[in-house]
Design a protein around this motif. Sequence first.
Motif, mmCIF file in Angstrom:
data_model
loop_
_atom_site.group_PDB
_atom_site.id
_atom_site.type_symbol
_atom_site.label_atom_id
_atom_site.label_comp_id
_atom_site.label_asym_id
_atom_site.label_seq_id
_atom_site.Cartn_x
_atom_site.Cartn_y
_atom_site.Cartn_z
ATOM 1 N N GLY A 536 5.380 10.593 -40.295
ATOM 2 C CA GLY A 536 4.969 9.866 -39.098
ATOM 3 C C GLY A 536 4.290 8.538 -39.381
ATOM 4 N N ASN A 537 4.628 7.898 -40.503
ATOM 5 C CA ASN A 537 3.996 6.622 -40.850
ATOM 6 C C ASN A 537 4.004 5.667 -39.649
ATOM 7 N N PRO A 538 2.820 5.148 -39.280
ATOM 8 C CA PRO A 538 2.736 4.322 -38.062
ATOM 9 C C PRO A 538 3.619 3.077 -38.086
ATOM 10 N N ILE A 539 3.748 2.437 -39.244
ATOM 11 C CA ILE A 539 4.559 1.207 -39.289
ATOM 12 C C ILE A 539 6.026 1.561 -39.030
ATOM 13 N N ALA A 540 6.484 2.652 -39.653
ATOM 14 C CA ALA A 540 7.877 3.058 -39.441
ATOM 15 C C ALA A 540 8.096 3.455 -37.979
ATOM 16 N N CYS A 541 7.116 4.171 -37.391
ATOM 17 C CA CYS A 541 7.251 4.556 -35.983
ATOM 18 C C CYS A 541 7.286 3.319 -35.085
ATOM 19 N N ALA A 542 6.462 2.311 -35.414
ATOM 20 C CA ALA A 542 6.455 1.084 -34.610
ATOM 21 C C ALA A 542 7.806 0.388 -34.708
ATOM 22 N N ALA A 543 8.380 0.394 -35.920
ATOM 23 C CA ALA A 543 9.708 -0.214 -36.089
ATOM 24 C C ALA A 543 10.741 0.550 -35.262
ATOM 25 N N ALA A 544 10.618 1.886 -35.246
ATOM 26 C CA ALA A 544 11.573 2.695 -34.472
ATOM 27 C C ALA A 544 11.423 2.421 -32.979
ATOM 28 N N LEU A 545 10.183 2.279 -32.526
ATOM 29 C CA LEU A 545 9.971 1.993 -31.100
ATOM 30 C C LEU A 545 10.588 0.641 -30.719
ATOM 31 N N ALA A 546 10.344 -0.358 -31.568
ATOM 32 C CA ALA A 546 10.923 -1.679 -31.283
ATOM 33 C C ALA A 546 12.442 -1.579 -31.285
ATOM 34 N N SER A 547 12.944 -0.788 -32.217
ATOM 35 C CA SER A 547 14.390 -0.655 -32.312
ATOM 36 C C SER A 547 14.955 0.038 -31.064
ATOM 37 N N LEU A 548 14.240 1.038 -30.543
ATOM 38 C CA LEU A 548 14.710 1.699 -29.313
ATOM 39 C C LEU A 548 14.649 0.752 -28.113
ATOM 40 N N ASP A 549 13.630 -0.136 -28.095
ATOM 41 C CA ASP A 549 13.595 -1.156 -27.030
ATOM 42 C C ASP A 549 14.851 -2.021 -27.080
ATOM 43 N N ILE A 550 15.180 -2.434 -28.289
ATOM 44 C CA ILE A 550 16.361 -3.291 -28.446
ATOM 45 C C ILE A 550 17.626 -2.519 -28.051
ATOM 46 N N TYR A 551 17.677 -1.239 -28.421
ATOM 47 C CA TYR A 551 18.818 -0.396 -28.022
ATOM 48 C C TYR A 551 19.031 -0.459 -26.522
ATOM 49 N N ARG A 552 17.901 -0.372 -25.804
ATOM 50 C CA ARG A 552 18.018 -0.318 -24.352
ATOM 51 C C ARG A 552 18.392 -1.693 -23.805
ATOM 52 N N GLU A 553 17.660 -2.714 -24.261
ATOM 53 C CA GLU A 553 17.900 -4.041 -23.700
ATOM 54 C C GLU A 553 19.284 -4.571 -24.025
ATOM 55 N N GLU A 554 19.740 -4.294 -25.230
ATOM 56 C CA GLU A 554 21.046 -4.826 -25.634
ATOM 57 C C GLU A 554 22.167 -3.854 -25.306
ATOM 58 N N ASP A 555 21.832 -2.748 -24.721
ATOM 59 C CA ASP A 555 22.810 -1.718 -24.381
ATOM 60 C C ASP A 555 23.739 -1.416 -25.567
ATOM 61 N N ILE A 556 23.107 -0.928 -26.617
ATOM 62 C CA ILE A 556 23.825 -0.691 -27.869
ATOM 63 C C ILE A 556 24.976 0.301 -27.677
ATOM 64 N N VAL A 557 24.777 1.244 -26.767
ATOM 65 C CA VAL A 557 25.827 2.243 -26.558
ATOM 66 C C VAL A 557 27.107 1.562 -26.058
ATOM 67 N N SER A 558 26.980 0.656 -25.069
ATOM 68 C CA SER A 558 28.193 -0.045 -24.611
ATOM 69 C C SER A 558 28.762 -0.924 -25.702
ATOM 70 N N ARG A 559 27.854 -1.525 -26.479
ATOM 71 C CA ARG A 559 28.360 -2.345 -27.581
ATOM 72 C C ARG A 559 29.204 -1.502 -28.531
ATOM 73 N N ALA A 560 28.693 -0.298 -28.837
ATOM 74 C CA ALA A 560 29.435 0.575 -29.754
ATOM 75 C C ALA A 560 30.793 0.938 -29.142
ATOM 76 N N ARG A 561 30.810 1.149 -27.822
ATOM 77 C CA ARG A 561 32.093 1.480 -27.190
ATOM 78 C C ARG A 561 33.053 0.292 -27.258
ATOM 79 N N SER A 562 32.509 -0.925 -27.119
ATOM 80 C CA SER A 562 33.454 -2.038 -27.144
ATOM 81 C C SER A 562 33.914 -2.313 -28.580
ATOM 82 N N ILE A 563 33.050 -2.020 -29.554
ATOM 83 C CA ILE A 563 33.514 -2.092 -30.954
ATOM 84 C C ILE A 563 34.644 -1.086 -31.156
#
Length: 657
Positions: A536-563
């Motif tokens: 549960g290292n806090p820095i890694a968790c913070a990176a994961a949280l930021a990454s999940l924000d980006i997932y949502r904002e950039e709609d990574i799931v649709s991006r993966a579908r269009s790839i």
Amino acid sequence: MNFSQVFITATGTDVGKTFVSSLLLRTRKNWSYWKPVQTGGSRVDQNALHEIAPLAAISPLKCFEYDLPASPDQAAAAEFALSPRVADLLALSRDQENLLIEGAGGLLVPLNEDNETWLDFLQASRMPVVLVATSGLGTINHTLLSIEALQSRSIPILALVINGFEHRGNQRSIARFHPRIPQVIIPQLGSDTALSELDRLGEALWQKISLMRNEAQRADSWLRKDQKFVWHPYTQHKTAPRPIPVVAARGSYLYTDEGERLLDASASWWTCSIGHGHPRIAAAIRAQQAKLDHCGFGNATHQPAAELAARLIALAGPPFTKVFYSDNGSCAVEVALKMAAQTWTNRGQPERSKFLYFEGAYHGDTFGAMSVAESGGFHKAFAPYVFKGIEAPLVTSHPSRLCPKGPEELNERKAILRNLFEKNAKNLAAVIIEPWVQGASGMMFQDLEWLRYLGELCGEFKVFLILDEVFTGLGRIGDVFAFKRAGITADIVCLAKGLTGGNLPLAATLACEEIFSAFLDDDRSKALLHGHTFSGNPIACAAALASLDIYREEDIVSRARSIESSFKTWIEWNEKRLSLSAPRAVGGILAFELEVGDYFHKAAYQIPEIGRSHGLLLRTLGSTIYFVPSLMITAEELDLGLSALRQTIEDYRESQK
Ligand SMILES: *Cc1c(COP(=O)(O)O)cnc(C)c1O
């Protein structure tokens, strides 16, 4: 590192870049000058240059010139002209010896509407810089910011030129922050300055530059240290070719010390889901490190780990209720196995101790993970040491070594699986599978009807199902989880690779309430007595949280579908032309073999090498060729990458004739 080119940049506009360039060119007739981007009054610049260095050679390379005195992105838009692109600038300047390149404005001036800046160009070209600053007010701040920006991308700084009246206080303050960056002071010059004084200043600057270049060149010998001291994973050091010296990464690309830009076609071991060097993740990591870098997670807790757990549980949905942290995929699997096994011992049913796994499975390299995986290949040396479970065949959606006739074997293999459940269910602790795609065994895609049947059997026989989504999870498959897209459910899910957007090691094992509650007891030995120092290292968790924000904002799931749909189009076009066998695609995964069932090892070596010559960093899995890019890859980058892949296969075919 490219030492035959020097980039002149400044802390802002009108700071004296052209003046410094001309000082340098005065005494070096074999160097030429290129100002690739000129906005407003461009020709004045060259006049200014020639006032001091009348014989300076102007490079014949193409320039992007705009009349409007504005940043290049704005000037190009206003004049309906092409804006400069990093790739163009790189292509133009490549292989040019002794070239002094002058930027336009400061480092973060946008070159185009895709937000490429001089920093991106410098990072990609591996070119050292001379930074020009003025000595006036505001200099310290602008200079320190520019240095920080350059250092954040590992761009070497040859010298800081301070231009204007002498201000010792400023010089000292900057030197205190950066004692290793040489300062060259250019005092205010007038029309009466002797030419010999200009020569002296130019020479002084060249001296500093060559000193720093030598130093940077020495630091470059790190590759020899690698050869001498490093033991690489999965590497036969007796025969392995020299590793690719990667010095930088940005977005979908990696940059090598040999000046190449390579598309990261294996997403850096399938981790890099949102592209390299994302500034949001960088900011999250920096902020968290400053706030709380680490603390043991046994009897303490912190916000990043709590927030992340809540986010993961919300994403996974029922029946998952708890998150256990570790630091890599293998450990996430170990934890899952222990959770299942101990649930049964805690419940007083120790006979339920066996794991059922599938042919071709890969769950990591630790002993527990090896016990539920195919024993050939990676793990042969350890075969005597692992507790072996029950191996079951699976049905692939394409002909494969594991299932030669593909879905034709569905009925027969469903019956085999049912039979295994009937015989063993009462002794099973759990079933473990990489749902949808077995990664390491060669991107084996499962027949989905078969996968759903496995889910049904686990329900019918009340056997825990562990999904190892270390590879497939977090968007890679075109959904947040493979199990969601496949329409099945499970009791435990393992996540790792893409969790921090590929930035830091972090893994999570998600469990359902039924399993968690089996550990609740007054007897403390019934707790899950497992942990890792960096759980549960806090820095890694913070990176994961930021990454999940980006997932949502950039709609990574649709991006993966269009790839995925680009991959499918590519397959349609190239399957026959390149005689690909079993080409297949889902989400951000494209795979095929070059010859059916053949283990021809030469391709495993040759394809990455040919790919590199086409700008791809490929890895192969035996005879399987795969293409697994960042899920943030742009349509244009993907087109380029896929045509490079086609050329790679064509060249390989040609070499076999
Ligand atoms: C990579 C991988 C693992 C192992 O993860 P590490 O972080 O390398 O230990 C486990 N399971 C699957 C499906 C993987 O792809």
